[in-house]
Design a protein around this motif. Structure first.
Motif, PDB file in Angstrom:
ATOM      1  N   LEU A 325       0.828  -1.197   0.000  1.00  0.00           N
ATOM      2  CA  LEU A 325       0.000   0.000   0.000  1.00  0.00           C
ATOM      3  C   LEU A 325       0.866   1.251   0.000  1.00  0.00           C
ATOM      4  CD1 LEU A 325      -2.631  -1.037   2.687  1.00  0.00           C
ATOM      5  CD2 LEU A 325      -2.746  -1.354   0.213  1.00  0.00           C
ATOM      6  N   PRO A 326       0.368   2.336  -0.602  1.00  0.00           N
ATOM      7  CA  PRO A 326       1.116   3.596  -0.566  1.00  0.00           C
ATOM      8  C   PRO A 326       1.135   4.169   0.840  1.00  0.00           C
ATOM      9  CG  PRO A 326      -1.031   3.935  -1.538  1.00  0.00           C
ATOM     10  CD  PRO A 326      -0.893   2.454  -1.361  1.00  0.00           C
ATOM     11  N   LYS A 327       2.292   4.680   1.255  1.00  0.00           N
ATOM     12  CA  LYS A 327       2.392   5.290   2.571  1.00  0.00           C
ATOM     13  C   LYS A 327       1.582   6.585   2.614  1.00  0.00           C
ATOM     14  CE  LYS A 327       6.905   3.427   3.838  1.00  0.00           C
ATOM     15  NZ  LYS A 327       8.297   3.746   4.229  1.00  0.00           N
ATOM     16  N   ALA A 328       1.134   6.898   3.813  1.00  0.00           N
ATOM     17  CA  ALA A 328       0.347   8.113   3.983  1.00  0.00           C
ATOM     18  C   ALA A 328       1.225   9.339   3.752  1.00  0.00           C
ATOM     19  CB  ALA A 328      -0.253   8.156   5.380  1.00  0.00           C
ATOM     20  N   HIS A 329       0.579  10.455   3.445  1.00  0.00           N
ATOM     21  CA  HIS A 329       1.343  11.650   3.079  1.00  0.00           C
ATOM     22  C   HIS A 329       1.593  12.521   4.320  1.00  0.00           C
ATOM     23  CE1 HIS A 329      -2.114  14.546   3.189  1.00  0.00           C
ATOM     24  NE2 HIS A 329      -2.749  13.409   3.155  1.00  0.00           N
ATOM     25  N   ASN A 330       2.725  12.391   4.890  1.00  0.00           N
ATOM     26  CA  ASN A 330       3.093  13.275   5.984  1.00  0.00           C
ATOM     27  C   ASN A 330       4.403  14.003   5.662  1.00  0.00           C
ATOM     28  OD1 ASN A 330       4.778  11.109   6.126  1.00  0.00           O
ATOM     29  ND2 ASN A 330       4.755  10.941   8.363  1.00  0.00           N
ATOM     30  N   ALA A 331       4.748  14.002   4.376  1.00  0.00           N
ATOM     31  CA  ALA A 331       6.031  14.593   3.987  1.00  0.00           C
ATOM     32  C   ALA A 331       5.851  15.795   3.080  1.00  0.00           C
ATOM     33  CB  ALA A 331       6.886  13.547   3.280  1.00  0.00           C
ATOM     34  N   GLY A 332       4.652  16.371   3.144  1.00  0.00           N
ATOM     35  CA  GLY A 332       4.448  17.564   2.316  1.00  0.00           C
ATOM     36  C   GLY A 332       4.546  17.210   0.848  1.00  0.00           C
ATOM     37  N   ASN A 333       5.255  18.025   0.094  1.00  0.00           N
ATOM     38  CA  ASN A 333       5.385  17.807  -1.339  1.00  0.00           C
ATOM     39  C   ASN A 333       6.726  17.207  -1.709  1.00  0.00           C
ATOM     40  OD1 ASN A 333       2.856  18.803  -1.942  1.00  0.00           O
ATOM     41  ND2 ASN A 333       3.585  20.927  -1.992  1.00  0.00           N
ATOM     42  N   ASN A 334       7.406  16.647  -0.732  1.00  0.00           N
ATOM     43  CA  ASN A 334       8.718  16.046  -1.005  1.00  0.00           C
ATOM     44  C   ASN A 334       8.511  14.628  -1.522  1.00  0.00           C
ATOM     45  OD1 ASN A 334      11.276  15.060  -1.119  1.00  0.00           O
ATOM     46  ND2 ASN A 334      11.823  15.545   0.991  1.00  0.00           N
ATOM     47  N   PRO A 335       8.641  14.383  -2.809  1.00  0.00           N
ATOM     48  CA  PRO A 335       8.361  13.053  -3.371  1.00  0.00           C
ATOM     49  C   PRO A 335       9.284  11.987  -2.840  1.00  0.00           C
ATOM     50  CG  PRO A 335       9.467  14.431  -4.986  1.00  0.00           C
ATOM     51  CD  PRO A 335       9.143  15.311  -3.848  1.00  0.00           C
ATOM     52  N   GLN A 336      10.466  12.357  -2.331  1.00  0.00           N
ATOM     53  CA  GLN A 336      11.407  11.349  -1.858  1.00  0.00           C
ATOM     54  C   GLN A 336      10.906  10.665  -0.590  1.00  0.00           C
ATOM     55  OE1 GLN A 336      13.861  10.489  -3.776  1.00  0.00           O
ATOM     56  NE2 GLN A 336      13.225  12.107  -5.204  1.00  0.00           N
ATOM     57  N   GLU A 337       9.961  11.313   0.096  1.00  0.00           N
ATOM     58  CA  GLU A 337       9.464  10.734   1.341  1.00  0.00           C
ATOM     59  C   GLU A 337       8.292   9.787   1.105  1.00  0.00           C
ATOM     60  OE1 GLU A 337      10.860  11.047   4.218  1.00  0.00           O
ATOM     61  OE2 GLU A 337      12.415  12.338   3.389  1.00  0.00           O
ATOM     62  N   HIS A 338       7.772   9.790  -0.100  1.00  0.00           N
ATOM     63  CA  HIS A 338       6.665   8.875  -0.397  1.00  0.00           C
ATOM     64  C   HIS A 338       7.217   7.494  -0.722  1.00  0.00           C
ATOM     65  CE1 HIS A 338       3.686  12.009  -0.302  1.00  0.00           C
ATOM     66  NE2 HIS A 338       4.406  12.744  -1.145  1.00  0.00           N
ATOM     67  N   GLY A 339       6.374   6.474  -0.589  1.00  0.00           N
ATOM     68  CA  GLY A 339       6.819   5.130  -0.913  1.00  0.00           C
ATOM     69  C   GLY A 339       5.701   4.131  -0.695  1.00  0.00           C
ATOM     70  N   ILE A 340       6.052   2.895  -0.518  1.00  0.00           N
ATOM     71  CA  ILE A 340       5.067   1.839  -0.308  1.00  0.00           C
ATOM     72  C   ILE A 340       5.359   1.127   0.998  1.00  0.00           C
ATOM     73  CG2 ILE A 340       4.666   1.475  -2.776  1.00  0.00           C
ATOM     74  CD1 ILE A 340       6.497  -0.984  -2.554  1.00  0.00           C
ATOM     75  N   ALA A 341       4.349   0.472   1.525  1.00  0.00           N
ATOM     76  CA  ALA A 341       4.494  -0.309   2.755  1.00  0.00           C
ATOM     77  C   ALA A 341       3.811  -1.646   2.554  1.00  0.00           C
ATOM     78  CB  ALA A 341       3.892   0.433   3.938  1.00  0.00           C
ATOM     79  N   SER A 342       4.431  -2.690   3.048  1.00  0.00           N
ATOM     80  CA  SER A 342       3.847  -4.029   2.982  1.00  0.00           C
ATOM     81  C   SER A 342       3.005  -4.247   4.244  1.00  0.00           C
ATOM     82  CB  SER A 342       4.951  -5.088   2.907  1.00  0.00           C
ATOM     83  OG  SER A 342       4.402  -6.388   2.970  1.00  0.00           O
ATOM     84  N   VAL A 343       1.718  -4.560   4.022  1.00  0.00           N
ATOM     85  CA  VAL A 343       0.782  -4.709   5.131  1.00  0.00           C
ATOM     86  C   VAL A 343       0.050  -6.043   4.993  1.00  0.00           C
ATOM     87  CG1 VAL A 343      -1.269  -3.766   6.260  1.00  0.00           C
ATOM     88  CG2 VAL A 343       0.460  -2.228   5.318  1.00  0.00           C
ATOM     89  N   ASN A 362       4.402  -4.752   7.867  1.00  0.00           N
ATOM     90  CA  ASN A 362       5.640  -5.516   7.709  1.00  0.00           C
ATOM     91  C   ASN A 362       6.868  -4.632   7.612  1.00  0.00           C
ATOM     92  OD1 ASN A 362       4.075  -7.871   7.676  1.00  0.00           O
ATOM     93  ND2 ASN A 362       3.684  -7.624   5.487  1.00  0.00           N
ATOM     94  N   ASP A 363       6.673  -3.331   7.336  1.00  0.00           N
ATOM     95  CA  ASP A 363       7.760  -2.369   7.427  1.00  0.00           C
ATOM     96  C   ASP A 363       7.164  -1.069   7.957  1.00  0.00           C
ATOM     97  OD1 ASP A 363       6.350  -1.484   5.253  1.00  0.00           O
ATOM     98  OD2 ASP A 363       7.867  -2.094   3.797  1.00  0.00           O
ATOM     99  N   SER A 364       7.974  -0.067   8.123  1.00  0.00           N
ATOM    100  CA  SER A 364       7.541   1.144   8.807  1.00  0.00           C
ATOM    101  C   SER A 364       6.511   1.901   7.984  1.00  0.00           C
ATOM    102  CB  SER A 364       8.752   2.036   9.091  1.00  0.00           C
ATOM    103  OG  SER A 364       8.329   3.237   9.707  1.00  0.00           O
ATOM    104  N   PHE A 365       5.303   2.057   8.543  1.00  0.00           N
ATOM    105  CA  PHE A 365       4.274   2.903   7.950  1.00  0.00           C
ATOM    106  C   PHE A 365       4.447   4.301   8.521  1.00  0.00           C
ATOM    107  CE2 PHE A 365       1.294   1.563   4.989  1.00  0.00           C
ATOM    108  CZ  PHE A 365       0.098   2.262   5.085  1.00  0.00           C
ATOM    109  N   SER A 366       3.926   5.292   7.887  1.00  0.00           N
ATOM    110  CA  SER A 366       4.076   6.649   8.398  1.00  0.00           C
ATOM    111  C   SER A 366       3.211   6.840   9.632  1.00  0.00           C
ATOM    112  CB  SER A 366       3.677   7.647   7.323  1.00  0.00           C
ATOM    113  OG  SER A 366       2.294   7.520   7.050  1.00  0.00           O
ATOM    114  N   GLN A 367       3.404   7.896  10.328  1.00  0.00           N
ATOM    115  CA  GLN A 367       2.681   8.154  11.559  1.00  0.00           C
ATOM    116  C   GLN A 367       1.184   8.253  11.331  1.00  0.00           C
ATOM    117  OE1 GLN A 367       4.392  11.650  13.286  1.00  0.00           O
ATOM    118  NE2 GLN A 367       6.259  10.603  13.940  1.00  0.00           N
ATOM    119  N   THR A 368       0.766   8.724  10.210  1.00  0.00           N
ATOM    120  CA  THR A 368      -0.663   8.861   9.924  1.00  0.00           C
ATOM    121  C   THR A 368      -1.205   7.675   9.147  1.00  0.00           C
ATOM    122  OG1 THR A 368      -0.215  10.085   7.887  1.00  0.00           O
ATOM    123  CG2 THR A 368      -0.515  11.363   9.908  1.00  0.00           C
ATOM    124  N   GLY A 369      -0.344   6.659   8.910  1.00  0.00           N
ATOM    125  CA  GLY A 369      -0.779   5.530   8.101  1.00  0.00           C
ATOM    126  C   GLY A 369      -1.909   4.746   8.731  1.00  0.00           C
ATOM    127  N   GLY A 370      -1.902   4.634  10.076  1.00  0.00           N
ATOM    128  CA  GLY A 370      -2.930   3.849  10.741  1.00  0.00           C
ATOM    129  C   GLY A 370      -4.320   4.364  10.458  1.00  0.00           C
TER     130      GLY A 370
END
Length: 449
Positions: A325-343, A362-370
């Motif tokens: 799944l795509p990680k939640a957006h807590n990095a503003g407009n910085n595309p380098q902070e976006h990514g995927i997470a295995s859930v 299965n790996d680190s989700f962002s703080q707002t991912g939950g």
């Protein structure tokens, strides 16, 4: 005065009166004559004719259901099991169903049946009262149910009768294996199951005469538990199948039915000590499974066809799938902070209802991912289907993708939403949610690096 159903036309009543000995009673509009001493069940009446109980030999009757509806026939079988008195009689019920899948009492229908295919072809899924594995029925298959007292239950003798009947009719040498299946050249032509009560027992089995085996293979799932299921439910044992017509092109269900009925009526009966028991053949009886003849049968049918029985009686199980799944957006407009997470998402199911959801990152989700997984957590209390989880994940994906800045060049192109999330399903989901997500963006999300 002859006690015949008032619904019979006059000419038919007269014809039946001519051939029936005293005393007599009919179970359907097309019943054959009964011998003195015959005990059988009309639903409204049950009687034994003309012979004292002390001198009465064991009666043998063959019942033939006039229905091809799986739920009606299962209700009839249950009615005879609960209402019949088989201390001084034995009965064989012969019945056929239109295409359907029948799972055992302690099985999981989502594991055993191809639910999507069955829904597409309008093939009903039923649950029977006996144990054992899942079977596919159609009009090319004959079902046989042998009713006896609990003490006289003998499935091997019943299977031997079927084997003998096929040999006598077609000269085919069938074999009863250690699992009590009937085989031809190592391929299964008959499966077996049973229900044992305190006083009454029945053993039923299939006989594949000319079933559509391509439909059988598509309607059933084979090879054990699939798709992340964990359960203590009974798992069907896959086996290669064959139809009698493959060995004998002239094989017909009607001929097999007549042959098995004839052997059942003619064969001597032995008790559990090997002694021959006096018996008397009562002939064939056509049954019209309806409330008129079998009070309460309609209610039983409704229960057997209900979701609460077919799916709600499934033994407790859990169902898990892993998604990227795509990680939640807590990095503003910085595309380098976006990514995927295995859930990994696990649904715990009791009585067919989701009772608990478990989400493992299965790996680190962002703080707002939950919070983005609330769609999955909300499944608690809903009826389980595999698509229930998929739809919740689709909503989660849609919400997460909305959070991405459009035109970013981050690593979201490596996102893999799982095997069931397709371009069409994502777009449909976005349209239902009035999501302005464009199709080009969906294509980019579904493109794996």
């Amino acid at each position: 005065m002859h006690d015949l159903p008032a619904r019979l036309p006059g000419a038919q009543r007269n014809l039946l009166l001519k051939h029936l000995p005293e005393p007599r009673m009919l179970c359907t509009m097309r019943s054959v004559k009964l011998l003195p001493g015959t005990a059988f069940f009309t639903g409204r009446r049950s009687f034994a004719a003309g012979v004292s109980k002390e001198a009465e030999p064991l009666k043998k009757l063959v019942y033939i259901s006039q229905s091809n509806d799986v739920f009606t026939n299962l209700a009839l079988e249950d009615w005879l099991y609960k209402q019949g008195d088989f201390k001084n009689s034995r009965a064989l019920l012969l019945w056929r169903n239109s295409p359907c899948v029948v799972v055992g009492r302690h099985q999981n229908p989502w594991v055993e049946a191809n639910a999507d295919f069955c829904a597409e072809k309008r093939i009903p899924i039923a649950r029977r009262n006996s144990g054992g594995g899942t079977v596919y029925h159609d009009l090319g298959n004959l079902n046989c149910t042998f009713f006896t007292s609990r003490d006289e239950y003998d499935r091997k003798a019943n299977l031997e009768m079927i084997r003998t009947a096929v040999w006598d009719t077609y000269g085919l040498d069938l074999v009863v294996n250690k699992r009590d299946d009937i085989e031809w050249r190592g391929q299964k032509v008959s499966g077996t199951a049973a229900k044992l009560g305190r006083d009454v027992a029945y053993h039923h089995c299939t006989v594949l005469v000319h079933s559509d085996r391509s439909m059988l293979q598509k309607a059933l799932r084979t090879g054990g538990v699939k798709g992340g299921y964990e359960s203590k439910a009974t798992i069907s044992v896959p086996a290669k199948t064959a139809c009698l017509r493959e060995a004998e092109p002239s094989a017909r269900v009607s001929d097999v039915m007549n042959a098995i009925g004839r052997v059942f009526l003619q064969n001597p009966i032995e008790d559990k000590h090997g002694n021959t028991v006096p018996s008397e053949a009562g002939g064939y009886q056509l049954l019209n499974p309806s409330d008129y003849w079998f009070p309460g049968l309609g209610s039983t049918r409704r229960d057997l066809a209900s979701w609460d029985w077919v799916y709600g009686k499934t033994p407790n199980f859990s169902f898990s799938r892993t998604y990227s799944l795509p990680k939640a957006h807590n990095a503003g407009n910085n595309p380098q902070e976006h990514g995927i997470a295995s859930v990994t998402v696990t649904l715990h199911v009791t009585n067919g209802m989701v009772t608990e959801t478990e989400i493992k990152e299965n790996d680190s989700f962002s703080q707002t991912g939950g919070s983005d997984l609330m769609h999955i957590s909300a499944l608690k209390g809903q009826r389980f289907t595999e698509h229930l989880l998929d739809a919740a994940v689709q909503r989660t994906v849609s919400a997460a993708m909305n959070a991405y800045p459009r035109g970013s060049s981050g690593n979201h192109r490596a996102f893999s939403p799982g095997p069931r999330l397709t371009q069409r399903s994502l777009i449909m989901e976005s349209e239902r949610n009035h999501d302005p997500m464009d199709r080009e963006y969906v294509n980019s999300i579904l493109t794996c690096a």
